[in-house]
Design a protein around this motif. Structure first.
Motif, PDB file in Angstrom:
ATOM      1  N   GLN A 101      10.352   7.061  -2.224  1.00  0.00           N
ATOM      2  CA  GLN A 101       8.991   6.815  -2.682  1.00  0.00           C
ATOM      3  C   GLN A 101       8.122   6.309  -1.538  1.00  0.00           C
ATOM      4  OE1 GLN A 101       9.791   4.045  -5.947  1.00  0.00           O
ATOM      5  NE2 GLN A 101       9.321   5.675  -7.391  1.00  0.00           N
ATOM      6  N   GLU A 102       6.863   6.758  -1.545  1.00  0.00           N
ATOM      7  CA  GLU A 102       5.921   6.301  -0.532  1.00  0.00           C
ATOM      8  C   GLU A 102       5.090   5.149  -1.094  1.00  0.00           C
ATOM      9  OE1 GLU A 102       3.790   9.864   0.487  1.00  0.00           O
ATOM     10  OE2 GLU A 102       5.075  10.195   2.225  1.00  0.00           O
ATOM     11  N   VAL A 103       4.989   4.089  -0.308  1.00  0.00           N
ATOM     12  CA  VAL A 103       4.216   2.917  -0.701  1.00  0.00           C
ATOM     13  C   VAL A 103       3.323   2.503   0.458  1.00  0.00           C
ATOM     14  CG1 VAL A 103       5.905   2.111  -2.368  1.00  0.00           C
ATOM     15  CG2 VAL A 103       6.085   1.394  -0.003  1.00  0.00           C
ATOM     16  N   ALA A 104       2.278   1.750   0.175  1.00  0.00           N
ATOM     17  CA  ALA A 104       1.287   1.435   1.207  1.00  0.00           C
ATOM     18  C   ALA A 104       1.008  -0.045   1.291  1.00  0.00           C
ATOM     19  CB  ALA A 104      -0.009   2.190   0.921  1.00  0.00           C
ATOM     20  N   VAL A 105       0.679  -0.506   2.490  1.00  0.00           N
ATOM     21  CA  VAL A 105       0.213  -1.872   2.705  1.00  0.00           C
ATOM     22  C   VAL A 105      -1.137  -1.795   3.414  1.00  0.00           C
ATOM     23  CG1 VAL A 105       1.460  -2.090   4.891  1.00  0.00           C
ATOM     24  CG2 VAL A 105       0.754  -4.140   3.669  1.00  0.00           C
ATOM     25  N   PRO A 106      -2.143  -2.513   2.947  1.00  0.00           N
ATOM     26  CA  PRO A 106      -3.463  -2.450   3.579  1.00  0.00           C
ATOM     27  C   PRO A 106      -3.466  -3.098   4.952  1.00  0.00           C
ATOM     28  CG  PRO A 106      -3.428  -4.124   1.879  1.00  0.00           C
ATOM     29  CD  PRO A 106      -2.125  -3.403   1.769  1.00  0.00           C
ATOM     30  N   VAL A 107      -4.338  -2.601   5.801  1.00  0.00           N
ATOM     31  CA  VAL A 107      -4.554  -3.195   7.117  1.00  0.00           C
ATOM     32  C   VAL A 107      -5.850  -3.992   7.051  1.00  0.00           C
ATOM     33  CG1 VAL A 107      -4.919  -2.766   9.569  1.00  0.00           C
ATOM     34  CG2 VAL A 107      -3.368  -1.301   8.264  1.00  0.00           C
ATOM     35  N   PRO A 108      -5.797  -5.317   7.080  1.00  0.00           N
ATOM     36  CA  PRO A 108      -7.014  -6.117   6.953  1.00  0.00           C
ATOM     37  C   PRO A 108      -7.858  -6.064   8.218  1.00  0.00           C
ATOM     38  CG  PRO A 108      -5.141  -7.528   7.419  1.00  0.00           C
ATOM     39  CD  PRO A 108      -4.590  -6.144   7.239  1.00  0.00           C
ATOM     40  N   GLY A 109      -9.121  -6.453   8.081  1.00  0.00           N
ATOM     41  CA  GLY A 109      -9.994  -6.525   9.238  1.00  0.00           C
ATOM     42  C   GLY A 109     -10.929  -5.341   9.360  1.00  0.00           C
ATOM     43  N   ASP A 110     -11.715  -5.342  10.411  1.00  0.00           N
ATOM     44  CA  ASP A 110     -12.743  -4.322  10.629  1.00  0.00           C
ATOM     45  C   ASP A 110     -12.394  -3.387  11.776  1.00  0.00           C
ATOM     46  OD1 ASP A 110     -14.385  -5.358   8.587  1.00  0.00           O
ATOM     47  OD2 ASP A 110     -15.155  -6.896   9.955  1.00  0.00           O
ATOM     48  N   GLU A 111     -11.099  -3.214  12.029  1.00  0.00           N
ATOM     49  CA  GLU A 111     -10.669  -2.337  13.112  1.00  0.00           C
ATOM     50  C   GLU A 111      -9.663  -1.304  12.610  1.00  0.00           C
ATOM     51  OE1 GLU A 111     -10.922  -4.959  17.153  1.00  0.00           O
ATOM     52  OE2 GLU A 111      -9.255  -5.424  15.808  1.00  0.00           O
ATOM     53  N   VAL A 112      -9.606  -0.196  13.319  1.00  0.00           N
ATOM     54  CA  VAL A 112      -8.667   0.892  13.042  1.00  0.00           C
ATOM     55  C   VAL A 112      -7.778   1.060  14.275  1.00  0.00           C
ATOM     56  CG1 VAL A 112      -8.425   3.370  12.621  1.00  0.00           C
ATOM     57  CG2 VAL A 112     -10.256   2.070  11.499  1.00  0.00           C
ATOM     58  N   TYR A 113      -6.485   1.290  14.038  1.00  0.00           N
ATOM     59  CA  TYR A 113      -5.582   1.522  15.165  1.00  0.00           C
ATOM     60  C   TYR A 113      -5.540   3.016  15.474  1.00  0.00           C
ATOM     61  CZ  TYR A 113      -1.595   1.097  18.284  1.00  0.00           C
ATOM     62  OH  TYR A 113      -0.769   1.120  19.393  1.00  0.00           O
ATOM     63  N   VAL A 114      -5.901   3.360  16.701  1.00  0.00           N
ATOM     64  CA  VAL A 114      -5.901   4.753  17.144  1.00  0.00           C
ATOM     65  C   VAL A 114      -4.939   4.888  18.311  1.00  0.00           C
ATOM     66  CG1 VAL A 114      -7.285   6.642  18.094  1.00  0.00           C
ATOM     67  CG2 VAL A 114      -8.291   5.069  16.408  1.00  0.00           C
ATOM     68  N   SER A 115      -4.008   5.822  18.209  1.00  0.00           N
ATOM     69  CA  SER A 115      -3.024   6.044  19.266  1.00  0.00           C
ATOM     70  C   SER A 115      -3.267   7.413  19.893  1.00  0.00           C
ATOM     71  CB  SER A 115      -1.605   5.965  18.687  1.00  0.00           C
ATOM     72  OG  SER A 115      -0.689   5.501  19.648  1.00  0.00           O
ATOM     73  N   ILE A 116      -3.231   7.461  21.224  1.00  0.00           N
ATOM     74  CA  ILE A 116      -3.637   8.644  21.984  1.00  0.00           C
ATOM     75  C   ILE A 116      -2.490   9.099  22.875  1.00  0.00           C
ATOM     76  CG2 ILE A 116      -5.383   9.555  23.562  1.00  0.00           C
ATOM     77  CD1 ILE A 116      -6.735   6.590  22.790  1.00  0.00           C
TER      78      ILE A 116
END
Length: 209
Positions: A101-116
């Motif tokens: 099963q897939e479950v989610a946890v929220p990421v708090p704050g006003d930023e997004v993690y971007v990986s390049i």
């Protein structure tokens, strides 16, 4: 989806199905089906990880008690991919898998993690970054990263070394558009930046030429 809990995959059988980067568009996001006890809600909303998750991370060599630290440390983990721990980074949550099963946890704050993942010859399709599965071409390579918002604000301007998975990752302001530029040894590449709700967290289209 934002207020659901997180679990962690540590079994090899399930990990085998999660080793590739996700190419799903936002409209195709899965609907996590496992819910947490009501008492866990406030901790999950703050990004705090439950004991089952911290124990699994510790077994992987990551000492994190909150989701933001877990994202950063897993991405930088100096181990060959795939990892036993699997997690898909979305703009506002991380989706883990356990017991099918897939479950989610929220990421708090006003930023997004971007990986390049910059590349010269070979890349892969990717939209949502898989912390334990995505593997880029360039590992342990010194590069210079510049990330600039559309209004000209310089968000990142630094020398960096690509991780064991071939990526470099940054926490960036939400709802920001602009450009990502990377240079190395006279080569350069540039791609768009989008940290909106439908933007990618995995950038694997930046070719150095």
């Amino acid at each position: 989806m934002r207020n659901r809990p997180t679990l962690l995959l540590v079994t090899a059988a399930l990990a085998a199905g999660l080793t590739a980067c996700s190419t799903e568009a936002p409209a195709d996001q899965p609907s996590p089906s496992t819910s947490a006890p009501a008492s866990a809600g406030s901790a999950q909303a703050s990004g705090e990880l439950p004991g089952t998750v911290t124990a699994a991370l510790s077994a992987q060599g990551v000492t994190a008690t909150d989701v933001r630290t877990a994202i950063t440390e897993l991405d930088r983990l100096d181990q060959a991919r795939p990892l036993d721990v699997q997690a898909s980074v979305r703009p506002d949550q991380v989706i883990f898998t356990a017991d099918g099963q897939e479950v989610a946890v929220p990421v708090p704050g006003d930023e997004v993690y971007v990986s390049i993942a910059p590349y010269v010859e070979k890349t892969h399709e990717c939209f949502y970054h898989a912390l334990g599965g995505c593997q880029g071409e360039m590992t342990g390579e010194d590069v210079h990263v510049t990330i600039t918002a559309e209004d000209g604000t310089v968000l990142v301007d630094e020398d960096a070394t690509t991780y064991a998975n071939g990526f470099v990752g940054y926490w960036l302001p939400k709802d920001t558009t602009g450009t990502i530029a990377i240079t190395k040894d006279g080569m350069t590449g540039e791609v768009p930046l989008d940290t909106g709700a439908e933007g990618p967290t995995c950038v694997a289209t930046l070719q150095l030429t």
